[in-house]
Design an enzyme around this catalytic site. Structure first.
Site, PDB file in Angstrom:
ATOM      1  N   LEU A  37       0.869  -1.175   0.000  1.00 12.01           N
ATOM      2  CA  LEU A  37       0.000   0.000   0.000  1.00 12.01           C
ATOM      3  C   LEU A  37       0.905   1.224   0.000  1.00 12.01           C
ATOM      4  O   LEU A  37       1.774   1.363   0.867  1.00 12.01           O
ATOM      5  CB  LEU A  37      -0.904  -0.015   1.237  1.00 12.01           C
ATOM      6  CG  LEU A  37      -2.188   0.810   1.222  1.00 12.01           C
ATOM      7  CD1 LEU A  37      -3.060   0.470   0.023  1.00 12.01           C
ATOM      8  CD2 LEU A  37      -2.969   0.607   2.512  1.00 12.01           C
ATOM      9  N   ASP A  38       0.744   2.104  -0.991  1.00 15.47           N
ATOM     10  CA  ASP A  38       1.608   3.274  -1.130  1.00 15.47           C
ATOM     11  C   ASP A  38       1.582   4.144   0.126  1.00 15.47           C
ATOM     12  O   ASP A  38       0.569   4.205   0.819  1.00 15.47           O
ATOM     13  CB  ASP A  38       1.159   4.123  -2.316  1.00 15.47           C
ATOM     14  CG  ASP A  38       1.359   3.433  -3.656  1.00 15.47           C
ATOM     15  OD1 ASP A  38       2.165   2.488  -3.710  1.00 15.47           O
ATOM     16  OD2 ASP A  38       0.701   3.839  -4.631  1.00 15.47           O
ATOM     17  N   PRO A  39       2.686   4.859   0.414  1.00 16.40           N
ATOM     18  CA  PRO A  39       2.693   5.769   1.565  1.00 16.40           C
ATOM     19  C   PRO A  39       1.567   6.797   1.532  1.00 16.40           C
ATOM     20  O   PRO A  39       1.049   7.186   2.582  1.00 16.40           O
ATOM     21  CB  PRO A  39       4.065   6.454   1.449  1.00 16.40           C
ATOM     22  CG  PRO A  39       4.926   5.435   0.771  1.00 16.40           C
ATOM     23  CD  PRO A  39       4.011   4.764  -0.230  1.00 16.40           C
ATOM     24  N   LEU A  40       1.164   7.230   0.326  1.00 14.38           N
ATOM     25  CA  LEU A  40       0.098   8.230   0.224  1.00 14.38           C
ATOM     26  C   LEU A  40      -1.294   7.609   0.305  1.00 14.38           C
ATOM     27  O   LEU A  40      -2.287   8.330   0.236  1.00 14.38           O
ATOM     28  CB  LEU A  40       0.227   9.016  -1.077  1.00 14.38           C
ATOM     29  CG  LEU A  40       1.438   9.952  -1.177  1.00 14.38           C
ATOM     30  CD1 LEU A  40       1.414  10.705  -2.497  1.00 14.38           C
ATOM     31  CD2 LEU A  40       1.469  10.932  -0.011  1.00 14.38           C
ATOM     32  N   ALA A  41      -1.370   6.303   0.434  1.00 14.24           N
ATOM     33  CA  ALA A  41      -2.653   5.614   0.596  1.00 14.24           C
ATOM     34  C   ALA A  41      -2.833   5.210   2.051  1.00 14.24           C
ATOM     35  O   ALA A  41      -1.868   5.024   2.793  1.00 14.24           O
ATOM     36  CB  ALA A  41      -2.710   4.380  -0.301  1.00 14.24           C
TER      37      ALA A  41
END
Length: 319
Positions: free
Chosen positions: A42-46
């Site tokens: 899961l991306d850091p911005l998610a």
């Protein structure tokens, strides 16, 4: 220590950092030698559901990667960025803004099997190197199109370009954006197959509407059998490391198997499966099952093909 910690990953935390946080708290709680892995980056911005497997549950991480997932995401129209998210460098702009009716019509072409080109800033490997490393180094990254499936795509709410003529709260309801009202952003829910990039989906939806866009919010609300209602906060994880009870923190290994049928085995059958032997003569449907013994312990992920029951992954659990 075998099972799952389902973390509601906060904004800015990477999946590897989340795993490190789990390991750190396990050590603090007295569990020093537990194998830990995650079931899908899961991306850091998610934000949202990040399944983290412990012990023998790590044998199911591959299956979790293959599972379908559900996301809430917001497309901000008018600006495309290099990473197709809120932090990337602006690479394209457009004055075109769609109406709600146009969005509704466009979504039909993005439901079902579709082809999409992943973002250059992604973890996909190209000649042994991560695409995002190449992109950050300034190299031109050519991503190949891939087939994915969008099972369902629905509108949650919309934001008008200008909200001066309506109440700001009401501007987020669909009733306020009918007719020719132009949208600054739209929030959608997508139920998708493995390998689907929501940032690419958002980019392509914007293109279909004659404009550009990027993802300004991304939240995973389900990963396989795990949903937000079973997820814990980072604060609750840290409390566990500081001595709080593990109740509601660690789910049993079978929590990752609830989407497939259980198979009860006799002691003799259980021993055969644990020894890797093929069982025949069991009346059951073809497909994946999870086998359990007389004590209801999971002993293996098994697959029945034409009456032959074979072990896919065995679990070595101790009472």
């Amino acid at each position: 220590m075998h099972g799952w910690i389902i973390l509601d990953k906060p904004l800015g935390l990477g999946s590897t950092q989340a795993v490190a946080a789990v390991k750190r708290n396990l050590r603090s709680a007295g569990f020093c030698k537990v194998k830990v892995g995650h079931g899908g980056t899961l991306d850091p911005l998610a934000t949202g559901v990040l399944p983290i497997a412990l012990g023998e549950a790590t044998k199911l991480c591959g299956r979790m990667l293959d599972a379908s997932k559900t996301y809430d995401f917001t497309i901000c129209f008018g600006t495309e960025t290099s990473g197709l998210d809120a932090e990337g460098e602006v690479v394209a702009t457009s004055d075109v803004r769609p109406t709600l009716e146009q969005v509704q019509q466009a979504l039909a072409q993005f439901t079902g099997p579709i082809e999409q080109i992943p973002p250059a800033y992604s973890a996909i490997k190209i000649d042994g190197k991560r695409a995002y490393d190449l992109a950050r180094a300034g190299e031109v990254v050519e991503m190949k199109s891939r087939g994915v499936t969008v099972y369902q795509l629905t509108i949650c709410h919309a934001e008008l370009v200008s909200v001066s003529h309506v109440d700001r709260d009401e501007s987020k309801t669909l009733k306020q954006v009918q007719g020719d009202a132009l949208l600054g952003s739209i929030t959608l829910t997508a139920d998708v197959s493995k390998g689907t990039y929501i940032r690419s989906l958002a980019r392509d939806i914007a293109y279909a509407l004659g404009t550009v866009g990027h993802v300004s919010m991304l939240r995973r609300v389900r990963a396989g059998p795990f949903a937000l209602n079973g997820a814990i906060s980072l604060d609750k994880l840290n409390a566990f490391g500081q001595g709080a009870a593990q109740e509601d923190i660690i789910l049993p290994i079978e929590a990752g198997l609830v989407d497939i049928p259980a198979l009860d085995l006799s002691p003799e059958q259980a021993r055969a499966i644990q020894q890797g032997r093929v069982l025949t003569g069991i009346a059951m449907k073809d497909g994946l099952h999870w086998a359990r013994d007389a004590d209801l312990r999971p002993i293996a992920l098994v697959e029945n093909i034409d009456g032959a029951l074979k072990t896919v992954r065995g679990f070595n659990l101790t009472l």
